[in-house]
Design an enzyme around this catalytic site. Structure first.
Site, mmCIF file in Angstrom:
data_model
loop_
_atom_site.group_PDB
_atom_site.id
_atom_site.type_symbol
_atom_site.label_atom_id
_atom_site.label_comp_id
_atom_site.label_asym_id
_atom_site.label_seq_id
_atom_site.Cartn_x
_atom_site.Cartn_y
_atom_site.Cartn_z
ATOM 1 C CB CYS A 32 66.116 61.673 -4.848
ATOM 2 S SG CYS A 32 67.064 60.547 -5.906
ATOM 3 C CB CYS A 38 68.242 57.374 -4.191
ATOM 4 S SG CYS A 38 69.192 58.645 -5.040
#
Length: 79
Positions: A11, A14
């Protein structure tokens, strides 16, 4: 040498945390390996239920947030 792991599925948060940690390690000449972990089973092993997770030397440092730069540097230097 430090072992740093960024746990997450890929994501935006991240990716941001991974880029930030890699930059801070390089900028501060910290001897560390930075690995991206996307395996769900490994995340569960660390008790991570929200991503991103930051693991330094097998210790969970943050879950579900992107820590401030100075906090990450403190964690890196304390090990």
């Amino acid at each position: 040498m430090l072992s740093v792991k960024i746990l997450g599925s890929g994501c935006k948060k991240c990716q941001t945390l991974e880029a930030k940690v890699r930059h801070l390690v390089e900028e501060n000449n910290i001897d560390a390996t930075v690995d991206k972990v996307t395996d769900i089973q490994e995340m569960v092993r660390y008790g991570i239920m929200m991503t991103p997770g930051l693991i330094i030397n097998e210790k969970v440092k943050s879950i579900g947030i992107i820590p401030k730069d100075d906090q990450i540097i403190n964690w890196l230097k304390e090990n």
